[in-house]
Motif scaffolding. Structure first.
Motif, mmCIF file in Angstrom:
data_model
loop_
_atom_site.group_PDB
_atom_site.id
_atom_site.type_symbol
_atom_site.label_atom_id
_atom_site.label_comp_id
_atom_site.label_asym_id
_atom_site.label_seq_id
_atom_site.Cartn_x
_atom_site.Cartn_y
_atom_site.Cartn_z
ATOM 1 N N SER A 12 41.679 37.521 30.743
ATOM 2 C CA SER A 12 40.501 38.293 31.149
ATOM 3 C C SER A 12 39.297 37.383 31.335
ATOM 4 C CB SER A 12 40.183 39.358 30.091
ATOM 5 O OG SER A 12 41.327 40.101 29.771
ATOM 6 N N SER A 14 35.793 36.419 31.648
ATOM 7 C CA SER A 14 34.528 37.108 31.392
ATOM 8 C C SER A 14 33.329 36.242 31.742
ATOM 9 C CB SER A 14 34.444 37.507 29.910
ATOM 10 O OG SER A 14 34.412 36.362 29.080
ATOM 11 N N MET A 60 42.691 40.696 34.130
ATOM 12 C CA MET A 60 41.674 41.735 34.015
ATOM 13 C C MET A 60 40.325 41.051 34.217
ATOM 14 S SD MET A 60 40.823 44.556 31.027
ATOM 15 C CE MET A 60 40.529 43.360 29.699
ATOM 16 N N TYR A 111 36.391 40.621 34.530
ATOM 17 C CA TYR A 111 35.080 41.203 34.229
ATOM 18 C C TYR A 111 34.327 41.210 35.564
ATOM 19 C CZ TYR A 111 35.642 40.714 29.111
ATOM 20 O OH TYR A 111 36.053 40.813 27.806
ATOM 21 N N LYS A 113 29.805 42.467 35.035
ATOM 22 C CA LYS A 113 29.317 42.157 33.688
ATOM 23 C C LYS A 113 27.821 41.867 33.800
ATOM 24 C CE LYS A 113 29.982 39.081 29.730
ATOM 25 N NZ LYS A 113 30.718 37.902 29.217
ATOM 26 N N MET A 128 36.860 45.296 35.317
ATOM 27 C CA MET A 128 36.105 45.808 34.175
ATOM 28 C C MET A 128 34.617 45.920 34.463
ATOM 29 S SD MET A 128 35.285 44.248 30.462
ATOM 30 C CE MET A 128 36.939 43.819 29.954
ATOM 31 N N LYS A 146 31.076 46.071 32.189
ATOM 32 C CA LYS A 146 30.550 45.779 30.845
ATOM 33 C C LYS A 146 29.038 45.629 30.928
ATOM 34 C CE LYS A 146 30.926 42.469 27.035
ATOM 35 N NZ LYS A 146 31.484 41.186 26.573
ATOM 36 N N GLY A 197 29.517 49.617 28.831
ATOM 37 C CA GLY A 197 30.093 50.863 29.320
ATOM 38 C C GLY A 197 29.082 51.968 29.537
ATOM 39 N N ALA A 240 38.603 49.233 33.834
ATOM 40 C CA ALA A 240 38.365 49.161 32.397
ATOM 41 C C ALA A 240 36.867 49.213 32.136
ATOM 42 C CB ALA A 240 38.948 47.870 31.819
ATOM 43 N N ALA A 241 36.499 49.725 30.967
ATOM 44 C CA ALA A 241 35.107 49.724 30.530
ATOM 45 C C ALA A 241 35.047 49.141 29.131
ATOM 46 C CB ALA A 241 34.530 51.131 30.540
ATOM 47 N N TYR A 242 34.025 48.354 28.863
ATOM 48 C CA TYR A 242 33.859 47.760 27.542
ATOM 49 C C TYR A 242 32.746 48.501 26.807
ATOM 50 C CZ TYR A 242 34.416 43.916 24.170
ATOM 51 O OH TYR A 242 34.701 43.157 23.060
ATOM 52 N N SER A 267 37.278 55.338 33.915
ATOM 53 C CA SER A 267 37.953 54.236 33.220
ATOM 54 C C SER A 267 39.375 54.611 32.848
ATOM 55 C CB SER A 267 37.194 53.867 31.937
ATOM 56 O OG SER A 267 35.868 53.523 32.230
#
Length: 311
Positions: A141, A143, A168, A170, A173, A232, A234, A236, A255-257, A293
């Motif tokens: 991932s 990031s 995955m 980011y 972000k 993703m 980020k 969220g 995806a969500a963080y 998500s």
């Protein structure tokens, strides 16, 4: 929403004892052997079978270029092997970025004049991703938010035969104020400058501007074209509109963080009796799911799974 939608982020350190994180009540920096295995076993017993690893690197191993990130016997690599040996069907996600290993506290290599070196950083990120895949990671991932890193990592993984390892990205972000407790947990905040070097005090030159909506769509199109398997957003909750933007413009999983600051706020309010923790947490996670998500990274993963089961 079910436990299958949740990914548990775990902080690990190269020791045996779990160390509480003051700004994240209920979350520990886990001893990489027993603490990590116990935490993952508990999560799995409640239906959460995905984890993402974040290492606390000893200061003496940090360098301006972060070579420890691709040490074959590094903390993350050892932890992946440990987890896959004990739980072969566990989905192990990793973080690809230099900030846990960078003595300057940045996701990329910092030139003496303060410029983040994009292409040089991407080369190191590729080595890091391959090292994690070789240890047994299922999904890497990135990031870091360097330009072009998704495509470069995909090519590096494929060259080494790891065609089945997913990425995955980011994708969106943001340079957010909600990351403070996370940086406490890993001691990974940007460091102050030195006499002969300029160290940027924040990550705004490579993370996204919270005011910028359209950049997320540009980044999503680039990441999808470069080979991302999951995208993703980020943080969220402050970015539900961005989650929906990506959901409406891509067929990839989103995806969500649910980040450390969001967790800390809910915990603090609940501890003071100002919120019903169970109801507020499940509502927050449900809103991330409703916005689009498929996966939610949350420190509440194990507890939320218990609540979903009526415990």
């Amino acid at each position: 929403m079910s436990p299958a939608n949740l990914i548990l982020p775990v902080f690990i350190h190269d020791g045996e004892q779990n160390i509480p994180i003051a700004s994240m009540p209920g979350v520990d920096r886990l001893g990489w052997r027993h603490g990590l295995l116990d935490s993952v076993a508990e999560a799995r017993s409640h239906g959460v079978n995905s984890v993402v690893l974040f290492p606390k690197t000893p200061e003496e191993l940090k360098t301006p270029t972060g070579e420890e990130a691709f040490n074959a016997d590094g903390l993350v690599q050892r932890s992946i092997r440990l987890l896959k040996d004990r739980f072969p069907d566990l989905e192990v996600y990793t973080d690809v970025a230099l900030d846990p290993y960078n003595s300057d506290g940045h996701d990329g290599i910092v030139r003496d004049d303060g410029v983040i070196l994009n292409d040089e950083t991407v080369e190191f990120l590729c080595r890091q991703a391959v090292s994690q895949a070789r240890a047994g990671a299922d999904c890497v991932s990135p990031s870091d938010m360097m330009d072009g890193r998704v495509g470069a990592i995909r090519r590096a993984l494929d060259r080494e035969g790891f065609t089945g390892v997913s990425i995955m990205a980011y994708t969106a972000k943001y340079a957010s104020a909600y990351y403070g407790p996370f940086r406490d947990a890993l001691a990974s905040a940007p460091k102050a400058g030195q006499e002969h070097r300029i160290i940027p005090p924040n990550k705004k030159t490579y993370q996204q501007d919270p005011a910028n909506y359209r950049e997320a769509l540009r980044e999503a199109r680039l990441d999808e074209a470069e080979g991302a398997d999951i995208m993703m957003v980020k943080p969220g909750l402050p970015y539900l509109d961005i989650i929906r933007l990506l959901r409406d413009n891509s067929t990839l999983p989103i995806a969500a963080y649910h980040v450390s600051g969001e967790y800390a706020m809910l915990k603090a309010a609940a501890e003071r009796g100002w919120l019903n923790e169970r109801d507020a947490v499940l509502e927050a996670l449900l809103s991330l799911r409703r916005a689009g998500s498929d996966l939610i990274l949350t420190y509440y993963a194990t507890q939320a799974a218990k609540w979903m089961a009526g415990e």
